[in-house]
Design an enzyme around this catalytic site. Structure first.
Site, PDB file in Angstrom:
ATOM      1  N   ASP A  72       0.845  -1.196   0.000  1.00 37.90           N
ATOM      2  CA  ASP A  72       0.000   0.000   0.000  1.00 37.90           C
ATOM      3  C   ASP A  72       0.888   1.256   0.000  1.00 37.90           C
ATOM      4  O   ASP A  72       1.822   1.360   0.821  1.00 37.90           O
ATOM      5  CB  ASP A  72      -0.869  -0.047   1.269  1.00 37.90           C
ATOM      6  CG  ASP A  72      -1.956   1.002   1.297  1.00 37.90           C
ATOM      7  OD1 ASP A  72      -2.411   1.433   0.215  1.00 37.90           O
ATOM      8  OD2 ASP A  72      -2.380   1.384   2.418  1.00 37.90           O
ATOM      9  N   HIS A  97      -7.676  10.134   3.662  1.00 39.58           N
ATOM     10  CA  HIS A  97      -7.241   9.134   4.640  1.00 39.58           C
ATOM     11  C   HIS A  97      -7.560   9.579   6.070  1.00 39.58           C
ATOM     12  O   HIS A  97      -7.619  10.766   6.340  1.00 39.58           O
ATOM     13  CB  HIS A  97      -5.729   8.905   4.515  1.00 39.58           C
ATOM     14  CG  HIS A  97      -5.341   8.223   3.247  1.00 39.58           C
ATOM     15  ND1 HIS A  97      -4.691   8.870   2.226  1.00 39.58           N
ATOM     16  CD2 HIS A  97      -5.538   6.954   2.829  1.00 39.58           C
ATOM     17  CE1 HIS A  97      -4.493   8.012   1.232  1.00 39.58           C
ATOM     18  NE2 HIS A  97      -5.000   6.839   1.568  1.00 39.58           N
ATOM     19  N   GLY A  98      -7.743   8.616   6.939  1.00 38.48           N
ATOM     20  CA  GLY A  98      -7.890   8.920   8.360  1.00 38.48           C
ATOM     21  C   GLY A  98      -9.338   9.025   8.810  1.00 38.48           C
ATOM     22  O   GLY A  98     -10.278   8.686   8.076  1.00 38.48           O
ATOM     23  N   HIS A 154      -9.309   4.900  -2.405  1.00 36.06           N
ATOM     24  CA  HIS A 154      -8.614   4.954  -1.108  1.00 36.06           C
ATOM     25  C   HIS A 154      -9.482   5.723  -0.111  1.00 36.06           C
ATOM     26  O   HIS A 154     -10.523   6.278  -0.477  1.00 36.06           O
ATOM     27  CB  HIS A 154      -7.265   5.673  -1.276  1.00 36.06           C
ATOM     28  CG  HIS A 154      -6.215   4.770  -1.867  1.00 36.06           C
ATOM     29  ND1 HIS A 154      -5.098   4.400  -1.174  1.00 36.06           N
ATOM     30  CD2 HIS A 154      -6.139   4.164  -3.069  1.00 36.06           C
ATOM     31  CE1 HIS A 154      -4.369   3.603  -1.922  1.00 36.06           C
ATOM     32  NE2 HIS A 154      -4.981   3.447  -3.086  1.00 36.06           N
ATOM     33  N   GLY A 155      -9.032   5.775   1.120  1.00 30.49           N
ATOM     34  CA  GLY A 155      -9.710   6.590   2.132  1.00 30.49           C
ATOM     35  C   GLY A 155     -11.178   6.254   2.284  1.00 30.49           C
ATOM     36  O   GLY A 155     -12.020   7.149   2.385  1.00 30.49           O
ATOM     37  N   SER A 183     -12.849   4.375   4.689  1.00 32.04           N
ATOM     38  CA  SER A 183     -13.439   4.004   5.982  1.00 32.04           C
ATOM     39  C   SER A 183     -14.700   4.817   6.236  1.00 32.04           C
ATOM     40  O   SER A 183     -14.820   5.961   5.799  1.00 32.04           O
ATOM     41  CB  SER A 183     -12.425   4.252   7.120  1.00 32.04           C
ATOM     42  OG  SER A 183     -11.519   3.183   7.180  1.00 32.04           O
ATOM     43  N   ASN A 230     -10.223   0.615  -0.218  1.00 33.93           N
ATOM     44  CA  ASN A 230      -9.222   0.541   0.860  1.00 33.93           C
ATOM     45  C   ASN A 230      -9.786   0.956   2.212  1.00 33.93           C
ATOM     46  O   ASN A 230     -10.319   2.070   2.354  1.00 33.93           O
ATOM     47  CB  ASN A 230      -8.057   1.483   0.535  1.00 33.93           C
ATOM     48  CG  ASN A 230      -7.148   0.933  -0.530  1.00 33.93           C
ATOM     49  OD1 ASN A 230      -7.496  -0.003  -1.239  1.00 33.93           O
ATOM     50  ND2 ASN A 230      -5.969   1.515  -0.643  1.00 33.93           N
TER      51      ASN A 230
END
Ligand code: G3H
Ligand code: 13P
Ligand code: ZN
Length: 317
Positions: A81, A179-180, A210-211, A213, A253
Site C-alpha cells: 500500500d 485518509h484517516g 482509497h480513504g 473508511s 481501501n
C-alpha cells in the site's frame, strides 16, 4: 491461495468491489482471514511502508504465509500500500507480494508517469501487478499530510493518458475521499460525476478508492465513552460502495475503521476490567469483533459470497 489483484478484478468489475484491508499485527491477521472466510469473500491484504517497519518486513510476510496454511480456503492478493519506488522494487524482488502500489501522486504529472512506468516494467517482468495513483487525496498517511484545501480530484482526461503511458493495471483516483478519521468537514460526499467521466474514458479498467473508511458514529461514541477524544470524526457512507462498484471501482481501501474497532475493544476492555493486565482477553475479543467487522464490510462491498465463483474462475485458468 495468493493470487494477483488482476484475477480478482476480472471477476468483480462492474458488479462488486474487493475489500483491501491493512494489517499490522497478529490479531488483525487472524481476524481478517476469519472474517473473509465467514463471509465467503475474496480479499486483498495490504501492507503499508509503516506496517513493514513496525516490527520487521519479514514478520507480516510470515504471518500471512501461516494464515494461508491455517485457512486453506482463503483466496487473496498480497499488496504493498502506498509504496515509493525503492519499496516497490524490494517487494517485487521478494517474490511474495502479488501486487504493489506505486504512489508518486505528489509528483508533477510527467514525473508521476516516469516513475510509475519504471515500476510497471520491473513488476511485469516478475508477474507482479501495479496500482498507481493520480490526483491528490486529503488526509494523513504515515509521512504525508495533505490539507483538504490542497487535495486535487483526478482529471479524467489525464487519467486516460496516464494509464496508456504507464501500463499500470489499476488506478487509484481522488474522488473526494481522504485518509484517516476526519474525512469531511461539511457534507461533501463522493464525486460520482468524476468517477463516471473516468469510466467513460477507461471502460473496463479497474479503479481504486482509497480513504474509504466509514468512521461509524456509534464506534466513535463508544471510544469516547471509554476515555477517547475523537472529535468531529466522519467517514464515507458505506451504502455508496455499490454505486462506486458499478462505475468501475474494484478495490476499496479500509484501514482506519479497523483501527477504531481495535481502539474501542481495548478501551472498553481495560475500562471494564481495571484489574486486568493480560493482553489476551482484549486480543481475543478484538479478533472476533474484527472478523465481524470484515464480514459486514464485505456485505456492503458485494464481495461476500463470491469466493466459490472466484475459485472456479481461477481453477479454469
Ligand atoms: O493510506 C494509509 C494507510 O491507512 C496506511 O497507514 O501508513 O499509517 O500504515 P500507515
Ligand atoms: P482509510 O484511512 O479511510 O481507512 O483509508 C485507508 C487507505 O486508503 C489505505 O491505503
Ligand atoms: Zn490509501
Amino acid at each position: 491461495m495468493i493470487v494477483t489483484t488482476k484475477e480478482l478484478f476480472k471477476h468483480a468489475y462492474g458488479r462488486y468491489a474487493i475489500g483491501a484491508y491493512n494489517i499490522n499485527n497478529l490479531e488483525q491477521t487472524m481476524g481478517l482471514f476469519q472474517g473473509n472466510l465467514d463471509s465467503r469473500a475474496p480479499f486483498i491484504v495490504q501492507i503499508s511502508k509503516g506496517a513493514r517497519s513496525y516490527t520487521h518486513k519479514k514478520m507480516l510476510e510470515a504471518l500471512i504465509r501461516t494464515a494461508d496454511e491455517i485457512f486453506p480456503d482463503a483466496i487473496f492478493a498480497v499488496h504493498l500500500d502506498h509504496g515509493d519506488e525503492v519499496t516497490c522494487y524490494d517487494c517485487i524482488q521478494s517474490g511474495f507480494y502479488s501486487s504493489v502500489m506505486i504512489d508518486a501522486s505528489a509528483e508533477p504529472f510527467e514525473k508521476n508517469i516516469e516513475i510509475t512506468r519504471r515500476v510497471v516494467e520491473a513488476a511485469h517482468a516478475r508477474g507482479v501487478v501495479v496500482e498507481a495513483e493520480l490526483g491528490k487525496l486529503g488526509g494523513v498517511e504515515e509521512h504525508v499530510s495533505v490539507k483538504e484545501s490542497d487535495a486535487k480530484l483526478t482529471d479524467p482526461d489525464q487519467a486516460k493518458e496516464f494509464v496508456e503511458r504507464t501500463g499500470c493495471d489499476s488506478l487509484a483516483c481522488a474522488i473526494g475521499t481522504s485518509h484517516g478519521a476526519y474525512k469531511f468537514t461539511g457534507s461533501q460526499g463522493l464525486h460520482f460525476e468524476v468517477l463516471e467521466e473516468i469510466q467513460k474514458r477507461l471502460p473496463g479498467f479497474p479503479l481504486v478508492m482509497h480513504g474509504s473508511s466509514s468512521v461509524p458514529a456509534d464506534e466513535v461514541a463508544r471510544i469516547n465513552a471509554a476515555g477517547g477524544k475523537l472529535k468531529g470524526a466522519k467517514g464515507v457512507d458505506e451504502n455508496e460502495f455499490a454505486r462506486a462498484a458499478k462505475l468501475g471501482v474494484t478495490k476499496v481501501n479500509i484501514d482506519t475503521d479497523g483501527r477504531l474497532v481495535w481502539c474501542r475493544v481495548h478501551r472498553e476492555s481495560f475500562r471494564d476490567n481495571p484489574e486486568n493486565f493480560d493482553l489476551r482477553p482484549p486480543g481475543k475479543i478484538f479478533m472476533k469483533e474484527y472478523a465481524k467487522f470484515i464480514a459486514h464490510k464485505n456485505e456492503k462491498l458485494g464481495s461476500a459470497c463470491q469466493l466459490d465463483a472466484v475459485r472456479a474462475l481461477i481453477q479454469r485458468r
